[in-house]
Design a protein around this motif. Structure first.
Motif, short mmCIF file in Angstrom:
data_model
loop_
_atom_site.label_atom_id
_atom_site.label_comp_id
_atom_site.label_asym_id
_atom_site.label_seq_id
_atom_site.Cartn_x
_atom_site.Cartn_y
_atom_site.Cartn_z
N MET A 1 -3.46 -8.51 11.62
CA MET A 1 -3.12 -8.02 10.29
C MET A 1 -1.69 -7.50 10.30
SD MET A 1 -4.88 -5.01 8.00
CE MET A 1 -4.24 -3.51 8.69
N THR A 2 -0.91 -7.94 9.35
CA THR A 2 0.45 -7.45 9.18
C THR A 2 0.43 -6.33 8.15
OG1 THR A 2 1.36 -9.62 9.67
CG2 THR A 2 2.80 -8.06 8.56
N THR A 3 0.77 -5.14 8.57
CA THR A 3 0.76 -3.99 7.68
C THR A 3 1.92 -4.06 6.71
OG1 THR A 3 -0.26 -2.62 9.36
CG2 THR A 3 0.87 -1.47 7.57
N THR A 4 1.63 -3.92 5.43
CA THR A 4 2.68 -3.85 4.42
C THR A 4 2.67 -2.53 3.68
OG1 THR A 4 1.29 -4.93 2.78
CG2 THR A 4 2.77 -6.35 4.05
N SER A 5 1.58 -1.76 3.81
CA SER A 5 1.49 -0.47 3.13
C SER A 5 0.43 0.39 3.81
CB SER A 5 1.13 -0.67 1.65
OG SER A 5 -0.17 -1.21 1.52
N TYR A 6 0.29 1.62 3.30
CA TYR A 6 -0.70 2.56 3.83
C TYR A 6 -1.50 3.14 2.68
CZ TYR A 6 1.86 2.14 8.13
OH TYR A 6 2.45 1.63 9.26
N ALA A 21 -6.16 2.82 -5.72
CA ALA A 21 -5.22 1.70 -5.68
C ALA A 21 -3.82 2.08 -5.23
CB ALA A 21 -5.16 1.04 -7.05
N CYS A 22 -3.58 3.35 -4.91
CA CYS A 22 -2.25 3.79 -4.49
C CYS A 22 -1.95 3.28 -3.08
CB CYS A 22 -2.14 5.31 -4.52
SG CYS A 22 -2.37 6.02 -6.14
N ARG A 23 -0.81 2.59 -2.92
CA ARG A 23 -0.38 2.08 -1.62
C ARG A 23 1.05 2.55 -1.39
NH1 ARG A 23 -4.95 1.86 -1.69
NH2 ARG A 23 -6.35 0.10 -1.35
N TYR A 24 1.28 3.12 -0.20
CA TYR A 24 2.55 3.75 0.14
C TYR A 24 3.30 2.96 1.21
CZ TYR A 24 0.33 7.50 -2.40
OH TYR A 24 -0.30 8.22 -3.38
N ALA A 25 4.63 3.06 1.20
CA ALA A 25 5.45 2.31 2.14
C ALA A 25 5.35 2.84 3.56
CB ALA A 25 6.91 2.33 1.69
N THR A 26 5.11 4.14 3.72
CA THR A 26 5.06 4.72 5.06
C THR A 26 3.79 5.53 5.27
OG1 THR A 26 6.15 6.81 4.48
CG2 THR A 26 7.60 4.96 5.06
N PRO A 55 0.49 -4.81 -1.37
CA PRO A 55 1.89 -4.46 -1.66
C PRO A 55 2.03 -2.97 -1.99
CG PRO A 55 0.94 -5.73 -3.47
CD PRO A 55 -0.08 -5.69 -2.39
N VAL A 56 3.18 -2.43 -1.67
CA VAL A 56 3.48 -1.02 -1.97
C VAL A 56 3.61 -0.88 -3.48
CG1 VAL A 56 5.21 0.80 -1.70
CG2 VAL A 56 4.65 -0.69 0.24
N ASN A 57 2.94 0.14 -4.05
CA ASN A 57 3.03 0.37 -5.50
C ASN A 57 3.24 1.83 -5.88
OD1 ASN A 57 0.49 1.33 -4.92
ND2 ASN A 57 -0.60 0.00 -6.35
N TYR A 58 3.30 2.72 -4.87
CA TYR A 58 3.52 4.14 -5.12
C TYR A 58 4.49 4.70 -4.09
CZ TYR A 58 0.13 5.24 -8.75
OH TYR A 58 -0.51 5.35 -9.96
N THR A 59 5.11 5.81 -4.45
CA THR A 59 5.90 6.58 -3.51
C THR A 59 5.45 8.03 -3.64
OG1 THR A 59 8.15 7.07 -2.75
CG2 THR A 59 7.80 7.05 -5.13
N PHE A 60 5.75 8.86 -2.63
CA PHE A 60 5.41 10.28 -2.73
C PHE A 60 6.70 11.05 -2.90
CE2 PHE A 60 4.26 14.53 -1.51
CZ PHE A 60 3.06 14.69 -2.18
N ASP A 61 6.81 11.77 -4.00
CA ASP A 61 7.98 12.59 -4.31
C ASP A 61 7.75 13.97 -3.68
OD1 ASP A 61 9.86 14.32 -5.46
OD2 ASP A 61 9.82 13.28 -7.38
N HIS A 62 8.41 14.22 -2.55
CA HIS A 62 8.21 15.49 -1.84
C HIS A 62 8.73 16.68 -2.63
CE1 HIS A 62 6.63 13.85 1.92
NE2 HIS A 62 7.44 12.82 1.69
#
Length: 76
Positions: A1-6, A21-26, A55-62
């Protein structure tokens, strides 16, 4: 499996882990999102972060302490 999101999977007593459905880049972004969810949800007993091929569809705004959807590409 190739990871593209978390993805964040919340754990519950006597229930299988559940995700949304939230997927994060890291992994760090996903972990931050999981911590934020646990700070306001009463039912989860914990969470785990799993790699996905989605696919990545969210980011986390710290700075804001919350998840933010990424802009979706516009159809021509």
């Amino acid at each position: 499996m190739t990871t593209t999101s978390y993805a964040v999977y919340c754990t519950f007593t006597n229930q299988p882990p559940a995700t949304n459905a939230c997927r994060y880049a890291t992994e760090e972004e996903a972990r931050s999102a999981g911590n934020e969810l646990l700070s306001r949800w009463m039912q989860p007993t914990g969470f785990e972060v799993r790699p996905t091929t989605d696919p990545v569809n969210y980011t986390f705004d710290h700075a804001a302490g919350r998840s933010c959807p990424l802009p979706q590409p516009q159809e021509p």
